[in-house]
Design a protein around this motif. Structure first.
Motif: not given
Length: 280
Positions: A70, A73-75, A104, A106, A137, A139, A227, A231
């Motif tokens: 991960m 950036d936490d992904g 990306k 989230y 990505e 997240h 994480a 975020a």
């Protein structure tokens, strides 16, 4: 000798520090409320604001284990052939070359709007990433435990996803989609760990014994909490934007949004946005 009474100056500084802490906590609580409303969780706000959603229950006192894959950036990032970018492997560029647009997302696995986006868009995203027309990505975050996720499907699913990312990263895309296919309705008990593990097997993942142990130990739950905090409460890396709800989707750090909320879930509308960003 210990001084028993603070000076007036020290009292003022202490009061300012306390007020600042309270303001920051209030800001976090208000953002948490706003996000919960946006994902449709209308009950249990007091419990959530009290910290249940982000404490991640029994995992809160476990030592933090940092996942290695991960690393974006936490992904986790996927490229051509749905292969993951890892410390020792980079997928070869595909049809769009090294400049392929980067998506990306989230998400929270309990979020109903995430599911509404995921299910209709999964096949075209899979095609883009498989051919190298785009990179992706994911997240995972977890802020919907509590009444929205009474048996902690939000955090258990997120932990399972990170376990798969760590021990069978090239199966992450498939597993990510399967988690949404078994998403429970808001306020109902989610699938058991054994039922989630059945989806690990269905994804074709390797190292299943290690993944099962990782799930049972809640190995990455403390990391997921950190994480999630990053975020929710810090500017997102790259774009510098604040996450306004889930799913929060960017292409080349440009936010995907639509004037008509119903169009947000449209594969055609999302494809149009990707083409527009890619051509700029």
């Amino acid at each position: 000798m210990t001084r028993e009474k603070m000076t007036r100056s020290e009292q003022r500084e202490a009061a300012r520090a306390k007020a600042k802490t309270l303001r920051e906590q209030h800001k976090k609580d208000e953002k948490r409320k706003s996000l919960l409303i946006k994902v449709g969780v209308g009950v249990g706000l007091v419990a959530v604001v009290g910290g249940i959603a982000l404490a991640v229950a029994s995992g809160a006192d476990k030592p933090l284990v940092q996942p290695t894959n991960m690393s974006f950036d936490d992904g986790i990032k996927m490229g051509t052939g749905l292969e993951a970018f890892t410390a020792d492997y980079t997928p070869k560029p595909g049809s769009a070359g090294a400049g392929a647009p980067n998506i990306k997302i989230y998400l929270d696995y309990q979020c109903p709007y995430c599911q509404q986006f995921e299910l209709p868009n999964q096949s075209q995203i899979e095609k883009w990433v498989s051919t190298g027309a785009a990179t992706l990505e994911i997240h995972p975050i977890s802020f919907l435990d509590g009444r929205g996720s009474p048996n902690e499907y939000s955090s258990r699913a997120a932990n399972a996803a990170v376990c798969v990312a760590e021990y069978s990263p090239n199966n992450f895309f498939a597993f990510n989609g399967l988690l949404f296919s078994i998403q429970p309705e808001e306020g109902t008990a989610g699938p058991s760990n054994d039922e989630i593990f059945a989806q690990v097997k269905a994804s074709g993942a390797n190292a299943t014994e290690e993944i099962k142990a990782c799930m049972d130990e809640k190995r990455f739950t403390p990391w997921i909490k950190e994480a999630t905090d990053r975020a929710l409460y810090e500017p997102l890396p790259g774009s510098g934007l604040e996450m306004s709800g889930t799913p929060f989707i960017l292409i080349n750090d440009q936010v995907f949004k639509t004037e008509n909320p119903a169009e947000f879930y449209s594969p055609a509308r999302f494809a149009q946005f990707l083409q527009t960003v890619a051509s700029n």
